[in-house]
Design a protein around this motif. Sequence first.
Motif, PDB file in Angstrom:
ATOM      1  N   VAL A  26      35.652  31.791  28.408  1.00  0.00           N
ATOM      2  CA  VAL A  26      35.070  32.972  29.044  1.00  0.00           C
ATOM      3  C   VAL A  26      36.149  33.659  29.878  1.00  0.00           C
ATOM      4  O   VAL A  26      36.694  33.061  30.810  1.00  0.00           O
ATOM      5  CB  VAL A  26      33.866  32.595  29.946  1.00  0.00           C
ATOM      6  N   ASP A  27      36.461  34.909  29.551  1.00  0.00           N
ATOM      7  CA  ASP A  27      37.444  35.698  30.290  1.00  0.00           C
ATOM      8  C   ASP A  27      36.745  36.906  30.908  1.00  0.00           C
ATOM      9  O   ASP A  27      36.180  37.736  30.196  1.00  0.00           O
ATOM     10  CB  ASP A  27      38.566  36.179  29.372  1.00  0.00           C
ATOM     11  N   VAL A  28      36.788  36.986  32.234  1.00  0.00           N
ATOM     12  CA  VAL A  28      36.129  38.083  32.948  1.00  0.00           C
ATOM     13  C   VAL A  28      37.083  39.275  33.036  1.00  0.00           C
ATOM     14  O   VAL A  28      38.226  39.134  33.464  1.00  0.00           O
ATOM     15  CB  VAL A  28      35.691  37.640  34.361  1.00  0.00           C
ATOM     16  N   TYR A  29      36.600  40.464  32.637  1.00  0.00           N
ATOM     17  CA  TYR A  29      37.425  41.670  32.642  1.00  0.00           C
ATOM     18  C   TYR A  29      36.989  42.703  33.683  1.00  0.00           C
ATOM     19  O   TYR A  29      37.749  43.623  33.996  1.00  0.00           O
ATOM     20  CB  TYR A  29      37.400  42.326  31.252  1.00  0.00           C
ATOM     21  N   HIS A  30      35.760  42.556  34.202  1.00  0.00           N
ATOM     22  CA  HIS A  30      35.237  43.569  35.126  1.00  0.00           C
ATOM     23  C   HIS A  30      34.044  42.970  35.863  1.00  0.00           C
ATOM     24  O   HIS A  30      33.339  42.130  35.298  1.00  0.00           O
ATOM     25  CB  HIS A  30      34.807  44.797  34.304  1.00  0.00           C
ATOM     26  N   PRO A  31      33.827  43.331  37.159  1.00  0.00           N
ATOM     27  CA  PRO A  31      34.604  44.273  37.966  1.00  0.00           C
ATOM     28  C   PRO A  31      35.727  43.566  38.719  1.00  0.00           C
ATOM     29  O   PRO A  31      35.637  42.374  38.985  1.00  0.00           O
ATOM     30  CB  PRO A  31      33.563  44.800  38.952  1.00  0.00           C
ATOM     31  N   ALA A  32      36.770  44.328  39.068  1.00  0.00           N
ATOM     32  CA  ALA A  32      37.810  43.777  39.939  1.00  0.00           C
ATOM     33  C   ALA A  32      37.308  43.775  41.373  1.00  0.00           C
ATOM     34  O   ALA A  32      37.603  42.882  42.156  1.00  0.00           O
ATOM     35  CB  ALA A  32      39.089  44.594  39.814  1.00  0.00           C
ATOM     36  N   SER A  33      36.519  44.799  41.702  1.00  0.00           N
ATOM     37  CA  SER A  33      35.858  44.903  43.004  1.00  0.00           C
ATOM     38  C   SER A  33      34.631  45.781  42.825  1.00  0.00           C
ATOM     39  O   SER A  33      34.508  46.501  41.827  1.00  0.00           O
ATOM     40  CB  SER A  33      36.810  45.493  44.054  1.00  0.00           C
ATOM     41  N   LEU A  34      33.737  45.729  43.794  1.00  0.00           N
ATOM     42  CA  LEU A  34      32.486  46.474  43.687  1.00  0.00           C
ATOM     43  C   LEU A  34      32.633  47.905  44.204  1.00  0.00           C
ATOM     44  O   LEU A  34      33.314  48.148  45.204  1.00  0.00           O
ATOM     45  CB  LEU A  34      31.379  45.757  44.459  1.00  0.00           C
ATOM     46  N   THR A  35      31.963  48.832  43.506  1.00  0.00           N
ATOM     47  CA  THR A  35      31.941  50.235  43.940  1.00  0.00           C
ATOM     48  C   THR A  35      30.586  50.603  44.523  1.00  0.00           C
ATOM     49  O   THR A  35      30.455  51.648  45.164  1.00  0.00           O
ATOM     50  CB  THR A  35      32.230  51.164  42.750  1.00  0.00           C
ATOM     51  N   GLY A  36      29.579  49.768  44.267  1.00  0.00           N
ATOM     52  CA  GLY A  36      28.220  50.083  44.701  1.00  0.00           C
ATOM     53  C   GLY A  36      27.388  50.711  43.604  1.00  0.00           C
ATOM     54  O   GLY A  36      26.162  50.832  43.730  1.00  0.00           O
ATOM     55  N   ASP A  37      28.035  51.121  42.514  1.00  0.00           N
ATOM     56  CA  ASP A  37      27.315  51.665  41.354  1.00  0.00           C
ATOM     57  C   ASP A  37      26.851  50.490  40.501  1.00  0.00           C
ATOM     58  O   ASP A  37      27.663  49.782  39.898  1.00  0.00           O
ATOM     59  CB  ASP A  37      28.240  52.584  40.559  1.00  0.00           C
ATOM     60  N   LYS A  38      25.552  50.267  40.450  1.00  0.00           N
ATOM     61  CA  LYS A  38      25.021  49.074  39.785  1.00  0.00           C
ATOM     62  C   LYS A  38      25.422  48.999  38.321  1.00  0.00           C
ATOM     63  O   LYS A  38      25.780  47.940  37.817  1.00  0.00           O
ATOM     64  CB  LYS A  38      23.498  49.020  39.938  1.00  0.00           C
ATOM     65  N   ASN A  39      25.337  50.137  37.595  1.00  0.00           N
ATOM     66  CA  ASN A  39      25.712  50.133  36.191  1.00  0.00           C
ATOM     67  C   ASN A  39      27.207  49.899  36.003  1.00  0.00           C
ATOM     68  O   ASN A  39      27.639  49.040  35.233  1.00  0.00           O
ATOM     69  CB  ASN A  39      25.318  51.453  35.520  1.00  0.00           C
ATOM     70  N   ASP A  40      28.000  50.678  36.736  1.00  0.00           N
ATOM     71  CA  ASP A  40      29.445  50.645  36.520  1.00  0.00           C
ATOM     72  C   ASP A  40      30.088  49.370  37.050  1.00  0.00           C
ATOM     73  O   ASP A  40      31.235  49.068  36.716  1.00  0.00           O
ATOM     74  CB  ASP A  40      30.102  51.862  37.164  1.00  0.00           C
ATOM     75  N   ASP A  41      29.377  48.621  37.885  1.00  0.00           N
ATOM     76  CA  ASP A  41      29.878  47.336  38.381  1.00  0.00           C
ATOM     77  C   ASP A  41      29.455  46.162  37.499  1.00  0.00           C
ATOM     78  O   ASP A  41      29.664  44.997  37.875  1.00  0.00           O
ATOM     79  CB  ASP A  41      29.376  47.087  39.809  1.00  0.00           C
ATOM     80  N   SER A  42      28.882  46.442  36.352  1.00  0.00           N
ATOM     81  CA  SER A  42      28.377  45.374  35.483  1.00  0.00           C
ATOM     82  C   SER A  42      29.459  44.352  35.152  1.00  0.00           C
ATOM     83  O   SER A  42      30.622  44.712  34.911  1.00  0.00           O
ATOM     84  CB  SER A  42      27.833  45.949  34.176  1.00  0.00           C
ATOM     85  N   ILE A  43      29.065  43.084  35.149  1.00  0.00           N
ATOM     86  CA  ILE A  43      29.982  42.013  34.736  1.00  0.00           C
ATOM     87  C   ILE A  43      30.311  42.202  33.255  1.00  0.00           C
ATOM     88  O   ILE A  43      29.417  42.314  32.416  1.00  0.00           O
ATOM     89  CB  ILE A  43      29.350  40.631  34.959  1.00  0.00           C
ATOM     90  N   SER A  44      31.599  42.253  32.955  1.00  0.00           N
ATOM     91  CA  SER A  44      32.057  42.418  31.574  1.00  0.00           C
ATOM     92  C   SER A  44      32.973  41.248  31.226  1.00  0.00           C
ATOM     93  O   SER A  44      33.869  40.918  32.006  1.00  0.00           O
ATOM     94  CB  SER A  44      32.804  43.740  31.404  1.00  0.00           C
ATOM     95  N   ALA A  45      32.745  40.655  30.058  1.00  0.00           N
ATOM     96  CA  ALA A  45      33.501  39.446  29.715  1.00  0.00           C
ATOM     97  C   ALA A  45      33.692  39.311  28.212  1.00  0.00           C
ATOM     98  O   ALA A  45      32.877  39.799  27.422  1.00  0.00           O
ATOM     99  CB  ALA A  45      32.793  38.207  30.259  1.00  0.00           C
ATOM    100  N   LYS A  46      34.791  38.663  27.864  1.00  0.00           N
ATOM    101  CA  LYS A  46      35.040  38.300  26.465  1.00  0.00           C
ATOM    102  C   LYS A  46      34.733  36.816  26.298  1.00  0.00           C
ATOM    103  O   LYS A  46      35.213  35.983  27.066  1.00  0.00           O
ATOM    104  CB  LYS A  46      36.490  38.573  26.072  1.00  0.00           C
ATOM    105  N   MET A  47      33.937  36.491  25.309  1.00  0.00           N
ATOM    106  CA  MET A  47      33.581  35.112  24.997  1.00  0.00           C
ATOM    107  C   MET A  47      34.280  34.745  23.692  1.00  0.00           C
ATOM    108  O   MET A  47      34.041  35.382  22.656  1.00  0.00           O
ATOM    109  CB  MET A  47      32.063  34.962  24.854  1.00  0.00           C
ATOM    110  N   THR A  48      35.141  33.734  23.733  1.00  0.00           N
ATOM    111  CA  THR A  48      35.945  33.377  22.568  1.00  0.00           C
ATOM    112  C   THR A  48      35.613  31.965  22.099  1.00  0.00           C
ATOM    113  O   THR A  48      35.614  31.015  22.895  1.00  0.00           O
ATOM    114  CB  THR A  48      37.449  33.465  22.889  1.00  0.00           C
ATOM    115  N   TYR A  49      35.323  31.857  20.805  1.00  0.00           N
ATOM    116  CA  TYR A  49      35.003  30.573  20.191  1.00  0.00           C
ATOM    117  C   TYR A  49      35.963  30.383  19.024  1.00  0.00           C
ATOM    118  O   TYR A  49      35.813  31.002  17.967  1.00  0.00           O
ATOM    119  CB  TYR A  49      33.548  30.569  19.702  1.00  0.00           C
TER     120      TYR A  49
END
Length: 504
Positions: free
Chosen positions: A268-291
Amino acid sequence: MADLFIFMFILSFIASIIGLIKPTMIKMKSRKHVIKYILPTMIIAMLIGGALVEPAEDEASSNEPSQVESKEEHKEEQKTKNEESIPSKDERDDHKKVENETEKEDSDKEEETSVEQDNTDQNQASSENDKNEKQEKQNSSSEPNSNLEVHYINSGQADATLFDYSHEGEDYNVLIDSGDWNGQNVVHYLNNQDVQEIDLVIGTHNHADHIGQMDQVVNQFEVDEVWLTGNSASSQTFERVLTAIETSDTDYHEPRAGEEYEIGSLEVDVYHPASLTGDKNDDSISAKMTYGETSFFFSGDVEASGESKMVSRGGLSADILQLGHHGSSTSNSSSFLSAIDPEVAIYSAGSDNSYGHPHNEVINRVKNAEIDLYGTDVHGTVIVTTNGSDYSVATNQNGNITASQESNQTTTHDENQETNNQEDTSTEEQNTEEKDSTNTNQTCVDINSASKENLQKIIHIGDSRAEDLISLRPFDSVDSLTAINGIGPSRIDDIKSQGVACAK
């Protein structure tokens, strides 16, 4: 000094004797001159020499006993030292014993040093072996030894994805988002898959269509850890989730870009967020899952600005992409799609949803990039199976997704598929459609189930506030709408006077 006058006296005496016998030998004219010059000198030298010699002799005599005493003391001291330095037989035996013990101790120390060195060498070798074993274990942990199934669950106008796999005899499950708040379709699906324990639950952001059933998941399953963004919300759904986490043994974490994890053979590699902006949508946790060599990318409801930040960080490439924000045009920018460069794109949306998801321009963008497209509104639950090298895609039902010329959403499928689609539609979705239909024919707009379009029939509720209202559901009463920014007591009075809004 005394010696000098003694010497002069002796010389004068000798000169006087010689002078008296033969004055010319000492260059004197007559004996008279000898008596006149030599004898007085001799007498003077004798007197002075005697005077000087006597005190010196007295001093010498007075010092002599002291010197003797000093010598005797020195001899006694030396004798004492000798006696001290020469041990008795018992002392010699003890000394020998001490020497033997010392030698033994030295020998033991040398032996201990040798043993310690051997132990150090063994420990280093053991440590090296452990390190090698750990590295081998890590290497083996990243190598899949079973198939992974990724279930894009048909949860209506919501999101829920299940990762199901095993590694070295242990079962693993990861859940990304948990469906909408007013249904149990995700919980039922997990039970049907015989899921008992979930290693990680990720709430990409705290809107009710992504964390809606998370409280039920935490309460009904053994969940090891939950990830949330760290943004707060005032909705009852969010409060229920926090309560469920706090009252369970579940660990909690707020991940940030750059973090990496291994869950069995899943990376699991987390790509986002680096920090929070307060925008709930744009702060969504984004990740690459590699198998193995197969990778999946998830971005919640991240919008174009958040996607741009990820693109600038690089390394986004993945085989399968879940389209952001249910296929909305506010997400899934051309640059983001190019950076991911997926072979397959999957979105989750409700059939005939009021938002028009997926938007036509996104469908066209994906199609033009020759990316295979699947959607839960058309295909039902979509399951990707991979062994880490190859993968296959299976759907609950057949269908084809095309952009509509007339509206922002289009799905084409035959009559059998339409029937299957209705059967596969979530209970929440059916209830919402029924309530919306009732609300259209009657005057009451249920703030807990109405579509965004119908909510805007309520006074003071425009497009933006309708979105806020949906994210804050459920509400106990119309009075609870004060939780929406810009809605105060006076506007609540207006809403009540209008008589359109209700809370069921």
